[in-house]
Design an enzyme around this catalytic site. Structure first.
Site, mmCIF file in Angstrom:
data_model
loop_
_atom_site.group_PDB
_atom_site.id
_atom_site.type_symbol
_atom_site.label_atom_id
_atom_site.label_comp_id
_atom_site.label_asym_id
_atom_site.label_seq_id
_atom_site.Cartn_x
_atom_site.Cartn_y
_atom_site.Cartn_z
ATOM 1 C CG ASP A 1 -1.564 1.033 0.271
ATOM 2 O OD1 ASP A 1 -2.890 0.689 0.122
ATOM 3 O OD2 ASP A 1 -1.944 1.856 1.626
ATOM 4 C CB THR A 2 1.808 3.870 -2.571
ATOM 5 O OG1 THR A 2 2.425 2.825 -2.666
ATOM 6 C CG2 THR A 2 2.642 5.167 -2.518
#
Length: 186
Positions: free
Chosen positions: A68-69
């Protein structure tokens, strides 16, 4: 050992192929809004783990990579823009400022788990308002945290970064390679 990438991101798929072609994609089905953490950086790891766990439950004998960014500007999370006004607001706030791009990675495999976060600081020069309005009329900002991709339109306004370029795209390639290699998964 084949890998499962728990992401539907075409950018992550392309970046993982820099390490191996021996992987498949199986998107995780989680509601990101239901997760919380003490900081944006920690939130990336919570979400990466939730994505990896969701796919691992369905495929328990596999090696699953969840990612996840998040874009963080002055302590505030900038996710994917909800609409044009949101994209304009995000890009206007990023203009002329530096911010952090955090990516959390969770690797689940039979008998183990590897987790880490990577942070890249991105410096934006001032973006003319007409350029912001123009790009927000295209599809480019709407599937990216912070309403931009460093490898796309925004590249012309990024004079420098500190950290991993590929992390700013959504997958810290070098750190992932080290983690997979150290665990004997590549």
């Amino acid at each position: 050992m084949p890998l499962l990438l728990a992401s539907q991101s075409p950018r992550r798929r392309a970046l993982l192929s820099m390490l191996t072609e021996d992987f498949t994609v199986r998107a995780a089905d989680i509601k990101e809004s239901g997760y919380h953490a003490a900081s944006p950086k920690e939130l990336t790891l919570v979400l990466a783990k939730a994505k990896a766990e969701g796919v691992f439950r369905e495929c328990p004998g596999e090696t699953v990579i969840g990612c996840d960014t998040i874009v963080e500007l002055e302590g505030r999370v900038l996710g994917k823009p909800a609409d044009e006004a949101d994209a304009i607001d995000m890009l206007s706030r990023l203009s002329g400022h530096r911010h952090q791009v955090h990516t959390g990675v969770s690797i689940l495999y039979p008998g183990g788990c590897e987790q880490f976060t990577e942070t890249t600081t991105v410096f934006f020069s001032t973006i003319p308002k007409n350029e912001i309005l123009s790009v927000c009329k295209t599809p480019e900002p709407y599937d990216k945290a912070g309403a931009y991709g460093i490898q796309g339109w925004a590249a012309r306004f990024v004079p420098r970064i500190e950290g991993c370029y590929y992390n700013a795209m959504g997958l810290p390639v070098s750190a992932l390679y080290r983690a997979l290699s150290c665990a004997g998964l590549l």
